[in-house]
Design an enzyme around this catalytic site. Structure first.
Site, mmCIF file in Angstrom:
data_model
loop_
_atom_site.group_PDB
_atom_site.id
_atom_site.type_symbol
_atom_site.label_atom_id
_atom_site.label_comp_id
_atom_site.label_asym_id
_atom_site.label_seq_id
_atom_site.Cartn_x
_atom_site.Cartn_y
_atom_site.Cartn_z
ATOM 1 N N LYS A 121 0.831 -1.217 0.000
ATOM 2 C CA LYS A 121 0.000 0.000 0.000
ATOM 3 C C LYS A 121 0.863 1.263 0.000
ATOM 4 C CE LYS A 121 -4.586 -1.414 1.096
ATOM 5 N NZ LYS A 121 -5.867 -1.081 1.692
ATOM 6 N N LYS A 203 -5.764 -8.238 -8.720
ATOM 7 C CA LYS A 203 -7.044 -8.501 -8.054
ATOM 8 C C LYS A 203 -8.101 -7.470 -8.474
ATOM 9 C CE LYS A 203 -7.855 -7.324 -3.677
ATOM 10 N NZ LYS A 203 -8.317 -7.253 -2.311
ATOM 11 N N LYS A 206 -12.401 -2.547 -5.617
ATOM 12 C CA LYS A 206 -13.417 -1.502 -5.743
ATOM 13 C C LYS A 206 -12.815 -0.111 -5.891
ATOM 14 C CE LYS A 206 -14.741 -2.555 -1.110
ATOM 15 N NZ LYS A 206 -13.482 -2.574 -0.344
#
Ligand code: AQP
Length: 339
Positions: A121, A203, A206
Protein backbone atom coordinates in the site's frame (compact mmCIF):
# COMPACT_ATOMS: atom_id res chain seq x y z
CA UNK A 1 -15.46 -13.54 29.26
CA UNK A 2 -12.24 -15.28 30.17
CA UNK A 3 -9.88 -16.74 27.62
CA UNK A 4 -11.04 -20.19 28.67
CA UNK A 5 -14.75 -19.65 28.32
CA UNK A 6 -16.51 -20.56 25.10
CA UNK A 7 -18.41 -17.76 23.42
CA UNK A 8 -21.83 -19.40 23.38
CA UNK A 9 -23.11 -22.87 24.23
CA UNK A 10 -22.19 -24.37 20.87
CA UNK A 11 -21.52 -21.82 18.18
CA UNK A 12 -18.07 -20.44 17.51
CA UNK A 13 -17.78 -16.69 17.02
CA UNK A 14 -16.74 -15.24 13.66
CA UNK A 15 -15.61 -11.68 12.99
CA UNK A 16 -15.33 -10.38 9.46
CA UNK A 17 -15.06 -6.92 7.98
CA UNK A 18 -15.28 -5.05 4.74
CA UNK A 19 -14.11 -1.53 3.95
CA UNK A 20 -16.59 1.05 2.61
CA UNK A 21 -13.97 2.29 0.13
CA UNK A 22 -16.42 2.17 -2.76
CA UNK A 23 -19.36 0.17 -4.03
CA UNK A 24 -18.81 -3.55 -3.52
CA UNK A 25 -17.50 -5.47 -6.50
CA UNK A 26 -18.15 -8.95 -7.78
CA UNK A 27 -14.81 -9.83 -6.14
CA UNK A 28 -16.08 -8.70 -2.73
CA UNK A 29 -19.28 -10.64 -3.34
CA UNK A 30 -17.60 -13.87 -4.35
CA UNK A 31 -14.72 -13.67 -1.89
CA UNK A 32 -16.62 -12.47 1.15
CA UNK A 33 -20.25 -11.33 1.16
CA UNK A 34 -21.74 -14.41 -0.50
CA UNK A 35 -20.20 -16.59 2.21
CA UNK A 36 -21.19 -14.33 5.07
CA UNK A 37 -24.89 -15.10 4.72
CA UNK A 38 -24.17 -18.84 4.69
CA UNK A 39 -22.04 -18.67 7.85
CA UNK A 40 -24.90 -17.26 9.92
CA UNK A 41 -26.52 -20.64 10.51
CA UNK A 42 -23.45 -22.28 11.95
CA UNK A 43 -21.65 -19.44 13.72
CA UNK A 44 -22.26 -16.44 15.91
CA UNK A 45 -21.31 -13.74 13.39
CA UNK A 46 -20.15 -10.18 13.83
CA UNK A 47 -19.96 -8.29 10.53
CA UNK A 48 -18.18 -4.98 10.57
CA UNK A 49 -18.12 -2.16 8.05
CA UNK A 50 -14.50 -1.16 8.52
CA UNK A 51 -14.69 2.60 8.05
CA UNK A 52 -11.65 3.30 10.26
CA UNK A 53 -9.49 1.01 8.15
CA UNK A 54 -10.72 2.88 5.06
CA UNK A 55 -9.09 6.06 6.42
CA UNK A 56 -5.60 4.63 5.89
CA UNK A 57 -6.14 5.72 2.29
CA UNK A 58 -7.48 9.22 1.60
CA UNK A 59 -11.26 9.27 1.28
CA UNK A 60 -13.71 11.96 0.18
CA UNK A 61 -15.70 12.46 3.43
CA UNK A 62 -19.16 12.70 1.82
CA UNK A 63 -18.45 9.62 -0.27
CA UNK A 64 -17.19 7.63 2.69
CA UNK A 65 -20.38 8.46 4.61
CA UNK A 66 -22.56 7.46 1.65
CA UNK A 67 -20.60 4.28 0.98
CA UNK A 68 -20.93 3.25 4.62
CA UNK A 69 -24.72 3.34 4.57
CA UNK A 70 -24.77 1.75 1.10
CA UNK A 71 -22.52 -1.00 2.40
CA UNK A 72 -25.01 -1.76 5.15
CA UNK A 73 -27.89 -1.80 2.66
CA UNK A 74 -25.96 -4.13 0.35
CA UNK A 75 -25.06 -6.53 3.16
CA UNK A 76 -28.70 -6.70 4.23
CA UNK A 77 -29.72 -7.25 0.61
CA UNK A 78 -27.18 -10.06 0.30
CA UNK A 79 -28.77 -11.90 3.19
CA UNK A 80 -27.14 -10.70 6.39
CA UNK A 81 -29.91 -11.10 8.91
CA UNK A 82 -29.68 -8.63 11.82
CA UNK A 83 -31.79 -10.97 13.94
CA UNK A 84 -29.04 -13.57 13.65
CA UNK A 85 -25.84 -11.56 13.24
CA UNK A 86 -24.42 -8.34 14.62
CA UNK A 87 -23.97 -5.87 11.76
CA UNK A 88 -22.18 -2.68 12.78
CA UNK A 89 -19.90 0.16 11.73
CA UNK A 90 -16.40 -0.02 13.21
CA UNK A 91 -16.25 3.65 14.29
CA UNK A 92 -19.56 3.26 16.15
CA UNK A 93 -17.76 1.04 18.65
CA UNK A 94 -15.01 3.28 20.08
CA UNK A 95 -13.52 0.37 22.03
CA UNK A 96 -11.82 -0.78 18.80
CA UNK A 97 -9.59 2.28 18.83
CA UNK A 98 -9.06 2.02 22.57
CA UNK A 99 -7.78 -1.54 22.26
CA UNK A 100 -5.83 -0.54 19.17
CA UNK A 101 -3.70 1.77 21.31
CA UNK A 102 -3.02 -0.91 23.90
CA UNK A 103 -2.07 -3.37 21.15
CA UNK A 104 0.11 -0.79 19.40
CA UNK A 105 2.02 -0.55 22.65
CA UNK A 106 2.39 -4.31 22.60
CA UNK A 107 3.44 -4.64 18.94
CA UNK A 108 7.03 -4.27 17.89
CA UNK A 109 8.20 -1.86 15.21
CA UNK A 110 10.00 -4.72 13.48
CA UNK A 111 6.84 -6.85 13.39
CA UNK A 112 4.79 -4.06 11.84
CA UNK A 113 7.58 -3.25 9.36
CA UNK A 114 7.48 -6.79 7.98
CA UNK A 115 3.83 -6.61 6.88
CA UNK A 116 3.74 -7.00 3.11
CA UNK A 117 0.44 -5.13 2.81
CA UNK A 118 2.10 -2.08 4.37
CA UNK A 119 4.83 -2.29 1.77
CA UNK A 120 2.31 -2.82 -1.06
CA UNK A 121 0.00 0.00 0.00
CA UNK A 122 2.93 2.37 0.62
CA UNK A 123 4.11 1.69 -2.91
CA UNK A 124 0.59 2.29 -4.24
CA UNK A 125 0.15 5.57 -2.35
CA UNK A 126 3.69 6.98 -2.04
CA UNK A 127 2.30 10.45 -1.25
CA UNK A 128 0.46 9.21 1.84
CA UNK A 129 2.50 6.65 3.77
CA UNK A 130 0.79 7.45 7.05
CA UNK A 131 1.05 6.04 10.57
CA UNK A 132 -2.38 4.44 10.29
CA UNK A 133 -1.22 2.37 7.35
CA UNK A 134 1.71 1.20 9.44
CA UNK A 135 -0.32 0.30 12.55
CA UNK A 136 -3.30 -1.07 10.57
CA UNK A 137 -2.54 -4.66 11.70
CA UNK A 138 -2.80 -3.60 15.35
CA UNK A 139 -6.27 -2.19 14.66
CA UNK A 140 -7.17 -5.39 12.87
CA UNK A 141 -5.91 -7.36 15.88
CA UNK A 142 -8.11 -5.16 18.10
CA UNK A 143 -11.15 -5.83 15.85
CA UNK A 144 -10.68 -9.55 16.34
CA UNK A 145 -9.45 -9.79 19.92
CA UNK A 146 -11.97 -7.39 21.41
CA UNK A 147 -14.73 -9.95 20.67
CA UNK A 148 -12.63 -12.98 21.46
CA UNK A 149 -13.45 -14.15 17.93
CA UNK A 150 -12.67 -17.83 17.42
CA UNK A 151 -12.53 -17.67 13.64
CA UNK A 152 -11.67 -15.01 11.11
CA UNK A 153 -12.39 -15.64 7.42
CA UNK A 154 -9.21 -14.50 5.69
CA UNK A 155 -7.87 -14.43 2.19
CA UNK A 156 -4.24 -15.18 1.40
CA UNK A 157 -3.42 -11.46 1.70
CA UNK A 158 -4.59 -11.30 5.32
CA UNK A 159 -2.88 -14.37 6.82
CA UNK A 160 0.15 -12.35 7.89
CA UNK A 161 -2.09 -9.90 9.78
CA UNK A 162 -3.92 -12.72 11.51
CA UNK A 163 -0.58 -14.19 12.55
CA UNK A 164 0.34 -10.84 14.06
CA UNK A 165 -2.95 -10.81 15.98
CA UNK A 166 -2.02 -14.18 17.44
CA UNK A 167 1.49 -13.01 18.30
CA UNK A 168 0.21 -9.90 20.07
CA UNK A 169 -2.55 -11.81 21.87
CA UNK A 170 -0.03 -14.33 23.05
CA UNK A 171 2.36 -11.64 24.23
CA UNK A 172 -0.41 -9.88 26.14
CA UNK A 173 -1.67 -13.13 27.71
CA UNK A 174 1.85 -14.00 28.86
CA UNK A 175 2.58 -10.55 30.20
CA UNK A 176 -0.69 -9.88 32.00
CA UNK A 177 -2.52 -13.26 32.38
CA UNK A 178 -4.83 -15.09 29.93
CA UNK A 179 -7.18 -12.57 28.35
CA UNK A 180 -7.61 -13.19 24.63
CA UNK A 181 -8.62 -16.28 22.65
CA UNK A 182 -6.21 -17.36 19.94
CA UNK A 183 -8.11 -16.59 16.74
CA UNK A 184 -7.87 -19.07 13.89
CA UNK A 185 -8.14 -18.35 10.18
CA UNK A 186 -11.25 -19.71 8.53
CA UNK A 187 -10.78 -20.60 4.91
CA UNK A 188 -14.07 -20.94 3.09
CA UNK A 189 -14.34 -23.73 0.53
CA UNK A 190 -15.23 -21.41 -2.32
CA UNK A 191 -12.40 -18.95 -1.78
CA UNK A 192 -11.88 -17.85 -5.38
CA UNK A 193 -9.88 -14.70 -5.99
CA UNK A 194 -11.48 -12.69 -8.76
CA UNK A 195 -9.17 -10.76 -11.01
CA UNK A 196 -9.47 -7.38 -12.72
CA UNK A 197 -11.23 -7.47 -16.09
CA UNK A 198 -8.64 -5.17 -17.67
CA UNK A 199 -5.57 -6.80 -16.10
CA UNK A 200 -6.23 -10.40 -15.07
CA UNK A 201 -2.95 -10.57 -13.16
CA UNK A 202 -4.31 -8.01 -10.66
CA UNK A 203 -7.04 -8.50 -8.05
CA UNK A 204 -10.41 -6.94 -8.86
CA UNK A 205 -10.64 -3.95 -6.46
CA UNK A 206 -13.42 -1.50 -5.74
CA UNK A 207 -10.98 1.42 -5.53
CA UNK A 208 -9.46 0.75 -8.96
CA UNK A 209 -9.71 4.02 -10.91
CA UNK A 210 -10.63 2.11 -14.09
CA UNK A 211 -14.39 1.39 -13.93
CA UNK A 212 -14.05 -1.31 -16.59
CA UNK A 213 -11.78 -3.33 -14.31
CA UNK A 214 -14.62 -4.36 -12.01
CA UNK A 215 -18.25 -5.39 -11.96
CA UNK A 216 -20.09 -3.56 -9.22
CA UNK A 217 -22.80 -5.37 -7.32
CA UNK A 218 -25.25 -2.68 -8.41
CA UNK A 219 -24.24 -2.50 -12.09
CA UNK A 220 -27.25 -2.99 -14.36
CA UNK A 221 -27.47 -5.88 -16.80
CA UNK A 222 -26.33 -3.88 -19.84
CA UNK A 223 -23.31 -2.52 -17.98
CA UNK A 224 -22.38 -5.97 -16.73
CA UNK A 225 -22.57 -7.47 -20.21
CA UNK A 226 -20.67 -4.55 -21.73
CA UNK A 227 -17.86 -4.83 -19.15
CA UNK A 228 -17.53 -8.59 -19.69
CA UNK A 229 -17.49 -8.06 -23.47
CA UNK A 230 -14.54 -5.70 -23.05
CA UNK A 231 -12.70 -7.99 -20.62
CA UNK A 232 -9.08 -8.55 -21.58
CA UNK A 233 -8.48 -12.16 -22.66
CA UNK A 234 -6.07 -13.59 -25.26
CA UNK A 235 -6.04 -14.21 -28.95
CA UNK A 236 -6.24 -17.98 -29.32
CA UNK A 237 -10.04 -18.04 -29.20
CA UNK A 238 -10.42 -21.29 -27.23
CA UNK A 239 -12.34 -21.40 -23.95
CA UNK A 240 -9.91 -23.46 -21.90
CA UNK A 241 -8.86 -23.23 -18.24
CA UNK A 242 -5.18 -22.36 -17.86
CA UNK A 243 -4.61 -19.83 -15.09
CA UNK A 244 -0.96 -19.24 -16.04
CA UNK A 245 -1.24 -18.97 -19.81
CA UNK A 246 -4.84 -17.76 -20.14
CA UNK A 247 -5.51 -15.71 -16.96
CA UNK A 248 -8.30 -13.63 -18.51
CA UNK A 249 -10.36 -16.55 -19.80
CA UNK A 250 -9.61 -18.57 -16.66
CA UNK A 251 -10.90 -15.72 -14.48
CA UNK A 252 -14.13 -15.58 -16.48
CA UNK A 253 -14.44 -19.37 -16.24
CA UNK A 254 -14.11 -19.15 -12.43
CA UNK A 255 -16.89 -16.58 -12.34
CA UNK A 256 -19.09 -18.67 -14.66
CA UNK A 257 -18.40 -21.75 -12.53
CA UNK A 258 -19.48 -19.94 -9.36
CA UNK A 259 -22.79 -18.78 -10.79
CA UNK A 260 -23.74 -21.87 -12.82
CA UNK A 261 -22.11 -24.65 -10.80
CA UNK A 262 -20.64 -26.07 -14.04
CA UNK A 263 -17.08 -27.34 -13.68
CA UNK A 264 -14.24 -26.29 -15.97
CA UNK A 265 -14.56 -29.33 -18.20
CA UNK A 266 -18.28 -28.77 -18.69
CA UNK A 267 -17.64 -25.10 -19.51
CA UNK A 268 -14.95 -26.03 -22.05
CA UNK A 269 -17.40 -28.46 -23.70
CA UNK A 270 -20.24 -25.96 -23.70
CA UNK A 271 -18.16 -23.39 -25.57
CA UNK A 272 -16.09 -25.70 -27.78
CA UNK A 273 -16.10 -24.32 -31.30
CA UNK A 274 -17.71 -21.06 -30.18
CA UNK A 275 -15.94 -17.71 -29.93
CA UNK A 276 -15.12 -15.67 -26.85
CA UNK A 277 -18.00 -13.34 -27.53
CA UNK A 278 -20.63 -16.09 -26.92
CA UNK A 279 -18.80 -17.09 -23.76
CA UNK A 280 -18.50 -13.53 -22.45
CA UNK A 281 -22.20 -12.96 -23.08
CA UNK A 282 -23.07 -16.12 -21.16
CA UNK A 283 -20.87 -15.04 -18.22
CA UNK A 284 -22.45 -11.58 -18.23
CA UNK A 285 -25.97 -13.02 -18.26
CA UNK A 286 -25.24 -15.50 -15.47
CA UNK A 287 -23.80 -12.74 -13.27
CA UNK A 288 -26.56 -10.23 -14.04
CA UNK A 289 -29.27 -12.83 -13.33
CA UNK A 290 -27.66 -13.76 -10.01
CA UNK A 291 -27.24 -10.16 -8.90
CA UNK A 292 -30.71 -8.98 -9.99
CA UNK A 293 -32.62 -10.13 -6.87
CA UNK A 294 -29.93 -8.66 -4.58
CA UNK A 295 -30.14 -5.39 -6.49
CA UNK A 296 -33.92 -5.32 -5.97
CA UNK A 297 -33.49 -5.74 -2.24
CA UNK A 298 -30.65 -3.22 -2.19
CA UNK A 299 -32.87 -0.54 -3.72
CA UNK A 300 -35.53 -1.32 -1.14
CA UNK A 301 -33.11 -1.00 1.79
CA UNK A 302 -31.48 2.09 0.38
CA UNK A 303 -34.87 3.78 0.19
CA UNK A 304 -35.41 2.99 3.87
CA UNK A 305 -32.52 4.80 5.53
CA UNK A 306 -34.34 4.82 8.83
CA UNK A 307 -34.42 1.04 8.96
CA UNK A 308 -30.78 0.69 7.89
CA UNK A 309 -29.68 3.19 10.53
CA UNK A 310 -31.71 1.37 13.17
CA UNK A 311 -30.00 -1.89 12.27
CA UNK A 312 -26.60 -0.21 12.57
CA UNK A 313 -27.51 1.43 15.85
CA UNK A 314 -28.70 -1.86 17.29
CA UNK A 315 -25.59 -3.61 15.95
CA UNK A 316 -23.32 -1.00 17.53
CA UNK A 317 -25.07 -1.41 20.88
CA UNK A 318 -24.70 -5.17 20.87
CA UNK A 319 -21.09 -5.01 19.70
CA UNK A 320 -20.26 -2.27 22.23
CA UNK A 321 -21.65 -4.35 25.06
CA UNK A 322 -19.20 -7.16 24.25
CA UNK A 323 -16.32 -4.83 23.40
CA UNK A 324 -16.65 -2.63 26.49
CA UNK A 325 -16.55 -5.63 28.79
CA UNK A 326 -13.28 -6.72 27.22
CA UNK A 327 -11.95 -3.16 27.33
CA UNK A 328 -12.49 -2.66 31.03
CA UNK A 329 -10.76 -5.97 31.67
CA UNK A 330 -7.80 -4.94 29.50
CA UNK A 331 -7.51 -1.47 31.06
CA UNK A 332 -7.49 -3.03 34.50
CA UNK A 333 -4.85 -5.58 33.54
CA UNK A 334 -2.46 -3.01 32.10
CA UNK A 335 -2.80 -0.82 35.16
CA UNK A 336 -5.04 2.05 34.06
CA UNK A 337 -6.88 3.52 37.01
CA UNK A 338 -10.62 2.95 36.77
CA UNK A 339 -12.89 4.99 39.05
N1 AQP B 1 -11.02 -9.65 -6.14
C1 AQP B 1 -11.41 -10.30 -5.05
N2 AQP B 1 -11.62 -11.63 -5.10
C2 AQP B 1 -12.03 -12.30 -3.98
N3 AQP B 1 -12.23 -11.70 -2.79
C3 AQP B 1 -12.02 -10.38 -2.70
N4 AQP B 1 -12.11 -9.50 -1.69
C4 AQP B 1 -11.80 -8.26 -2.13
N5 AQP B 1 -11.49 -8.30 -3.43
C5 AQP B 1 -11.59 -9.61 -3.82
C6 AQP B 1 -12.53 -9.84 -0.34
O1 AQP B 1 -13.49 -8.89 0.09
C7 AQP B 1 -13.38 -8.73 1.51
C8 AQP B 1 -13.41 -7.29 1.90
O2 AQP B 1 -12.34 -6.62 1.39
P1 AQP B 1 -12.02 -5.14 1.87
O3 AQP B 1 -13.01 -4.20 1.33
O4 AQP B 1 -11.91 -5.09 3.34
O5 AQP B 1 -10.59 -4.90 1.32
P2 AQP B 1 -9.91 -5.35 0.02
O6 AQP B 1 -9.59 -6.81 0.06
O7 AQP B 1 -8.76 -4.43 -0.13
O8 AQP B 1 -11.02 -5.13 -1.09
P3 AQP B 1 -10.91 -4.20 -2.36
O9 AQP B 1 -12.21 -4.31 -3.08
O10 AQP B 1 -9.67 -4.51 -3.11
O11 AQP B 1 -10.83 -2.78 -1.67
P4 AQP B 1 -9.82 -1.60 -1.94
O12 AQP B 1 -9.92 -1.33 -3.40
O13 AQP B 1 -10.31 -0.49 -1.10
O14 AQP B 1 -8.44 -2.07 -1.52
C9 AQP B 1 -12.10 -9.45 1.93
O15 AQP B 1 -12.48 -10.68 2.54
C10 AQP B 1 -11.38 -9.71 0.64
O16 AQP B 1 -10.61 -10.91 0.68
Amino acid sequence: MSANETNTEAKKRILSGIQPTGTFTLGNYIGAIRNWAKLQDDFECLYMIADLHALTVRQVPAELRAHTREAAAMLLAAGINPAESILFVQSHVPAHTQLNWILCCNSQFGELSRMTQFKDKSAKHPDNVNGGLFTYPALMAADILIYNADLVPVGQDQTQHLELSRTVANRFNNLYSPTFHMPEGYITKEGAKIMSLVDPTKKMSKSDPNVNSFILMNDDKDTIIRKFKRAVTDSDGIVRYDAAEKPGISNLMCIYNIFTGKDMEAIEKEFAGKGYSDFKLAVGEAVADALAPIQGEYARYLADKKYVDEVLKDGAEKASYLANRMMSKVYKKVGLLQI
